[in-house]
Design a protein around this motif. Structure first.
Motif, PDB file in Angstrom:
ATOM      1  N   ARG A   1      49.098  64.493  24.422  1.00 51.80           N
ATOM      2  CA  ARG A   1      49.383  65.111  23.168  1.00 51.80           C
ATOM      3  C   ARG A   1      48.022  66.025  23.089  1.00 51.80           C
ATOM      4  O   ARG A   1      47.125  64.880  24.077  1.00 51.80           O
ATOM      5  CB  ARG A   1      48.770  64.389  22.155  1.00 51.80           C
TER       6      ARG A   1
ATOM      7  N   VAL B   1      45.809  69.369  22.177  1.00 52.08           N
ATOM      8  CA  VAL B   1      45.400  70.103  20.391  1.00 52.08           C
ATOM      9  C   VAL B   1      44.823  71.154  20.744  1.00 52.08           C
ATOM     10  O   VAL B   1      43.882  71.196  21.064  1.00 52.08           O
ATOM     11  CB  VAL B   1      44.501  69.394  19.333  1.00 52.08           C
TER      12      VAL B   1
ATOM     13  N   ASN C   1      44.829  58.071   9.479  1.00 53.14           N
ATOM     14  CA  ASN C   1      45.187  59.964   9.767  1.00 53.14           C
ATOM     15  C   ASN C   1      44.248  60.217  11.373  1.00 53.14           C
ATOM     16  O   ASN C   1      43.567  60.028  11.804  1.00 53.14           O
ATOM     17  CB  ASN C   1      43.592  60.952   9.528  1.00 53.14           C
ATOM     18  N   ASN C   2      45.862  60.947  12.475  1.00 54.21           N
ATOM     19  CA  ASN C   2      45.989  61.162  13.299  1.00 54.21           C
ATOM     20  C   ASN C   2      45.162  60.032  14.482  1.00 54.21           C
ATOM     21  O   ASN C   2      44.318  61.148  14.988  1.00 54.21           O
ATOM     22  CB  ASN C   2      45.395  62.779  13.639  1.00 54.21           C
TER      23      ASN C   2
ATOM     24  N   LYS D   1      52.185  53.582  14.018  1.00 50.98           N
ATOM     25  CA  LYS D   1      51.253  55.268  13.962  1.00 50.98           C
ATOM     26  C   LYS D   1      50.427  54.963  14.996  1.00 50.98           C
ATOM     27  O   LYS D   1      50.548  56.893  15.844  1.00 50.98           O
ATOM     28  CB  LYS D   1      50.768  55.222  12.493  1.00 50.98           C
ATOM     29  N   ASN D   2      49.732  54.047  15.282  1.00 49.46           N
ATOM     30  CA  ASN D   2      48.801  53.856  16.494  1.00 49.46           C
ATOM     31  C   ASN D   2      48.646  53.032  17.538  1.00 49.46           C
ATOM     32  O   ASN D   2      48.103  51.972  16.870  1.00 49.46           O
ATOM     33  CB  ASN D   2      47.429  54.123  16.223  1.00 49.46           C
TER      34      ASN D   2
END
Length: 347
Positions: free
Chosen positions: A24, A26, A204-205, A313-314
């Motif tokens: 990933r 960003v 969150n992320n 999610k993580n």
């Protein structure tokens, strides 16, 4: 023999690289030039004359029109979104005016968003300015403290959604301006009141945190806010998590979700988790240069179901090293058989 050893080492390196590098990425899109600005026209009932936003003294039932200009410095015509938004408090303790129609605090007496009438979109010709009028109808009843909001202006179509972004780029920049809008009937001080509403674990992320929700339930802006937060297991004095931050603010009649981070998004603490169980959060909050001080406490529970949802999610990558070692061991065993077979057949 050399050929087999090369293949073996290549396989080991490939497995390690798969686990070490996160695919990933960003990146921020390259900012475009800002080709507009806004400027207020302060009215006669402005309280503070030397500031660049509206600080208005109003009387019950008073109606007036306030004006500002949108200045388009581009060589082509543009349209702009306009909204008046009630002040909120973001997770960094910064006053935020960007969102419209947020559910109001239960103690909010008057919603500034309901007191104004204005055009929701304004078009300005190239290299020119246009005056925008906002009709303000002050509350008919008395109120203390401040009604705080912001006039939000953003150019439409800043982003060409049809234009494909470079691979890996997920963030597009947009620019806006906000003019503060504060209404007061008097400048009498309002006694601060802060409530500790609840605590919950969230993510969150990739950033997992325990958030303490505080409610500034009076119509006054709290300045120079500092928070010292600690998390322990219930009925224990051992501190598991802690966080402190200074120089923050809380908007009138707003909720402030103060986060205490459990893990880090990257690095050795990335896989840190709170185990399911019962915990307590302690908050020491000071405001207005320490004039006001609250010691707050709330219990909360982390359940297995909550942790499973967060880990889904993580994913907890703490087992990656054991997976790598297991894979290497398997390759060593396979390589041993290959070498043994090679030596047997070469005799």
């Amino acid at each position: 023999m050399k050929k087999y050893l090369t293949i073996f080492l290549t396989l080991i390196a490939s497995i390690i690289l798969v686990f070490v590098f996160d695919n990933r990425t960003v990146e921020a899109a390259t900012p475009n030039g800002v080709n507009y600005s806004i400027s207020p026209e302060l009215p006669s009932n402005q309280i503070s004359k030397n500031i660049g936003y509206y600080d208005l003294k109003v009387t019950p039932g008073q109606s007036e029109t306030i004006k500002f200009k949108i200045n388009n410095t581009d060589t082509k015509e543009h349209s702009y979104k306009v909204s008046v938004n009630r002040a909120a408090t973001d997770i960094n303790g910064v006053i935020d005016y960007n969102d419209h129609g947020i559910a109001p605090d239960s103690d909010l007496q008057y919603n500034i968003e309901k007191l104004v009438t204005y055009p929701k979109e304004v078009t300005v010709a190239a290299n020119s300015s246009k005056e925008v009028s906002i009709k303000l109808d002050a509350p008919k009843g008395d109120f203390s403290g401040e009604l705080l909001g912001g006039i939000f202006v953003q150019e439409n179509n800043q982003i060409n959604n049809d234009k494909k972004l470079p691979k890996g780029v997920t963030l597009r920049n947009q620019y806006n301006y906000v003019l503060g809008l504060q209404l007061q009937q008097n400048t009498d001080a309002v006694k601060p009141d802060l409530k500790f509403v609840k605590v919950f674990e969230t993510d969150n992320n990739g950033q997992i945190s325990v958030d303490g929700e505080m409610d500034n339930d009076v119509p006054t802006l709290e300045n120079k806010v500092s928070v010292d937060a600690k998390v322990t297991a219930q009925n224990s004095s051992k501190i598991i998590l802690k966080s402190d931050k200074k120089a923050m603010s809380m908007a009138p009649n707003s909720d402030f979700y103060y986060p205490v981070n459990v893990n880090t998004v990257t690095g050795p603490s990335k896989n840190k988790r709170l185990k399911p169980g019962k915990y307590t959060m302690y908050l020491s909050v000071k405001a207005n240069n320490g004039k006001n001080h609250w010691n707050l406490k709330r219990n909360f529970v982390v359940t297995k179901k909550q942790m499973a949802k967060i880990n889904h999610k993580n994913p907890d990558r703490a087992m990656d090293l054991w997976i790598i070692l297991g894979a290497i061991l398997a390759l060593v065993v396979i390589a041993g058989f290959v070498i043994k077979h090679y030596r047997k057949n070469s005799r």
